[in-house]
Design a protein around this motif. Structure first.
Motif, PDB file in Angstrom:
ATOM      1  N   PRO A  72     -57.117 -65.888  27.639  1.00 54.59           N
ATOM      2  CA  PRO A  72     -56.596 -65.305  27.132  1.00 54.59           C
ATOM      3  C   PRO A  72     -56.939 -64.089  25.601  1.00 54.59           C
ATOM      4  N   VAL A  73     -55.543 -63.896  25.601  1.00 49.63           N
ATOM      5  CA  VAL A  73     -56.109 -62.115  23.867  1.00 49.63           C
ATOM      6  C   VAL A  73     -55.661 -63.474  22.780  1.00 49.63           C
ATOM      7  N   SER A  74     -57.430 -62.792  22.269  1.00 45.42           N
ATOM      8  CA  SER A  74     -57.615 -63.384  21.211  1.00 45.42           C
ATOM      9  C   SER A  74     -55.856 -63.646  19.818  1.00 45.42           C
ATOM     10  N   SER A  75     -56.583 -64.258  19.357  1.00 46.05           N
ATOM     11  CA  SER A  75     -55.569 -64.299  17.504  1.00 46.05           C
ATOM     12  C   SER A  75     -56.010 -62.304  17.303  1.00 46.05           C
ATOM     13  N   ARG A  76     -57.212 -62.540  16.797  1.00 46.55           N
ATOM     14  CA  ARG A  76     -57.145 -61.162  16.557  1.00 46.55           C
ATOM     15  C   ARG A  76     -56.718 -59.792  17.012  1.00 46.55           C
ATOM     16  N   ASP A  77     -56.414 -60.382  18.589  1.00 46.19           N
ATOM     17  CA  ASP A  77     -56.248 -59.316  19.088  1.00 46.19           C
ATOM     18  C   ASP A  77     -54.113 -58.922  19.204  1.00 46.19           C
ATOM     19  N   GLY A  78     -53.718 -60.811  19.217  1.00 44.91           N
ATOM     20  CA  GLY A  78     -52.605 -60.721  18.814  1.00 44.91           C
ATOM     21  C   GLY A  78     -52.187 -59.896  17.367  1.00 44.91           C
ATOM     22  N   PHE A  79     -52.869 -60.211  16.311  1.00 46.00           N
ATOM     23  CA  PHE A  79     -52.608 -60.111  15.141  1.00 46.00           C
ATOM     24  C   PHE A  79     -52.506 -58.522  14.905  1.00 46.00           C
ATOM     25  N   ARG A  80     -53.185 -57.474  15.863  1.00 45.49           N
ATOM     26  CA  ARG A  80     -53.767 -56.807  15.474  1.00 45.49           C
ATOM     27  C   ARG A  80     -52.703 -55.765  16.400  1.00 45.49           C
ATOM     28  N   ILE A  81     -51.506 -56.200  17.626  1.00 46.71           N
ATOM     29  CA  ILE A  81     -50.690 -55.912  18.153  1.00 46.71           C
ATOM     30  C   ILE A  81     -49.332 -55.715  16.667  1.00 46.71           C
ATOM     31  N   MET A  82     -49.229 -56.802  16.353  1.00 50.02           N
ATOM     32  CA  MET A  82     -47.997 -56.805  15.268  1.00 50.02           C
ATOM     33  C   MET A  82     -48.763 -55.957  14.377  1.00 50.02           C
ATOM     34  N   GLU A  83     -49.820 -55.826  13.841  1.00 47.73           N
ATOM     35  CA  GLU A  83     -49.562 -54.762  12.836  1.00 47.73           C
ATOM     36  C   GLU A  83     -49.856 -53.151  13.442  1.00 47.73           C
ATOM     37  N   ASP A  84     -50.169 -53.246  14.568  1.00 46.74           N
ATOM     38  CA  ASP A  84     -49.133 -52.009  15.091  1.00 46.74           C
ATOM     39  C   ASP A  84     -48.042 -51.145  15.957  1.00 46.74           C
ATOM     40  N   PHE A  85     -47.969 -52.440  16.111  1.00 41.72           N
ATOM     41  CA  PHE A  85     -45.991 -52.571  15.679  1.00 41.72           C
ATOM     42  C   PHE A  85     -45.437 -52.311  14.510  1.00 41.72           C
ATOM     43  N   VAL A  86     -46.067 -52.573  13.009  1.00 42.72           N
ATOM     44  CA  VAL A  86     -45.002 -52.347  12.238  1.00 42.72           C
ATOM     45  C   VAL A  86     -45.483 -51.043  12.002  1.00 42.72           C
ATOM     46  N   ARG A  87     -46.595 -50.372  12.037  1.00 44.72           N
ATOM     47  CA  ARG A  87     -46.922 -49.524  12.208  1.00 44.72           C
ATOM     48  C   ARG A  87     -46.408 -47.542  12.651  1.00 44.72           C
ATOM     49  N   GLU A  88     -46.683 -48.184  14.065  1.00 49.86           N
ATOM     50  CA  GLU A  88     -46.189 -47.769  14.829  1.00 49.86           C
ATOM     51  C   GLU A  88     -44.253 -47.584  15.123  1.00 49.86           C
ATOM     52  N   LYS A  89     -43.766 -48.495  14.729  1.00 52.40           N
ATOM     53  CA  LYS A  89     -42.104 -48.818  15.554  1.00 52.40           C
ATOM     54  C   LYS A  89     -41.505 -49.098  14.733  1.00 52.40           C
ATOM     55  N   VAL A  90     -41.508 -49.173  13.111  1.00 51.90           N
ATOM     56  CA  VAL A  90     -40.989 -50.241  12.444  1.00 51.90           C
ATOM     57  C   VAL A  90     -40.833 -48.497  11.060  1.00 51.90           C
ATOM     58  N   ASP A  91     -39.290 -48.070  11.453  1.00 55.78           N
ATOM     59  CA  ASP A  91     -39.027 -46.948  10.315  1.00 55.78           C
ATOM     60  C   ASP A  91     -38.635 -47.403   9.159  1.00 55.78           C
ATOM     61  N   ASP A  92     -38.009 -48.637   9.290  1.00 55.52           N
ATOM     62  CA  ASP A  92     -36.796 -49.305   8.081  1.00 55.52           C
ATOM     63  C   ASP A  92     -38.085 -49.607   7.200  1.00 55.52           C
ATOM     64  N   TYR A 110     -33.823 -58.964  11.205  1.00 53.80           N
ATOM     65  CA  TYR A 110     -33.886 -57.498  11.659  1.00 53.80           C
ATOM     66  C   TYR A 110     -33.745 -57.708  13.592  1.00 53.80           C
ATOM     67  N   PRO A 111     -32.460 -57.814  13.964  1.00 53.18           N
ATOM     68  CA  PRO A 111     -32.256 -58.297  15.629  1.00 53.18           C
ATOM     69  C   PRO A 111     -32.460 -57.081  16.650  1.00 53.18           C
ATOM     70  N   GLU A 112     -32.313 -55.974  15.715  1.00 56.16           N
ATOM     71  CA  GLU A 112     -32.817 -54.798  17.078  1.00 56.16           C
ATOM     72  C   GLU A 112     -34.877 -54.740  16.397  1.00 56.16           C
ATOM     73  N   ILE A 113     -34.855 -54.845  15.811  1.00 59.83           N
ATOM     74  CA  ILE A 113     -36.616 -54.480  15.303  1.00 59.83           C
ATOM     75  C   ILE A 113     -37.039 -55.751  16.273  1.00 59.83           C
ATOM     76  N   ARG A 114     -36.186 -57.380  16.454  1.00 61.90           N
ATOM     77  CA  ARG A 114     -37.270 -57.747  16.998  1.00 61.90           C
ATOM     78  C   ARG A 114     -36.791 -57.270  18.158  1.00 61.90           C
ATOM     79  N   GLU A 115     -35.690 -57.205  18.685  1.00 64.89           N
ATOM     80  CA  GLU A 115     -35.894 -56.805  20.388  1.00 64.89           C
ATOM     81  C   GLU A 115     -37.291 -55.353  21.152  1.00 64.89           C
TER      82      GLU A 115
END
Length: 130
Positions: free
Chosen positions: A59-79, A106-111
């Motif tokens: 399975p995806v490691s917790s480290r990789d899962g954490f990195r995906i969350m970090e990348d999301f905030v950096r790449e997709k969250v403009d607010d 943040y329902p839109e960001i959640r989607e």
């Protein structure tokens, strides 16, 4: 080279499921669960007799899962307010739970998170298959 009919959606789910053991049957392309508490005797015997037939799916490691969350905030969250809140969630003692809880504000960001997360896992699944 043999082409296996692997269900990519099933593989995505398996990559995101920690705590359970799955194997890919290299003859059929089927993904098999190896239960911990209710052993499937037939599968256990098959696994013992033909271990080369099955490939453990890590399975995806917790480290990789954490990195995906970090990348999301950096790449997709403009607010800026949402970004700051999610970054603070990642710094919490339980970042996975905190991140998911903060997304409810943040329902839109959640989607967008669900779409992003699914796409990243799909990419990892395709890389794993390759």
């Amino acid at each position: 080279m043999k082409i296996l009919p692997v269900d990519i959606d099933d593989l995505v789910l398996v990559l995101d499921s920690n705590g359970m053991e799955f194997h890919l049957d290299l003859e059929t392309g089927e993904i098999r669960l190896r239960p911990e508490d209710d052993l499937d005797e037939e599968f256990e015997q098959l696994l013992e007799r033909q271990p080369q037939r099955f490939l453990y799916i890590e399975p995806v490691s917790s480290r990789d899962g954490f990195r995906i969350m970090e990348d999301f905030v950096r790449e997709k969250v403009d607010d800026p307010r949402a970004s700051d809140s999610l970054v603070r969630a990642l710094e919490d003692r339980k970042p996975f739970r905190s991140f998911k809880d903060r997304l409810f504000d943040y329902p839109e960001i959640r989607e967008e998170w669900f779409r992003y997360h699914d796409e990243r896992l799909r990419q990892l699944a395709l890389e794993w298959l390759a």
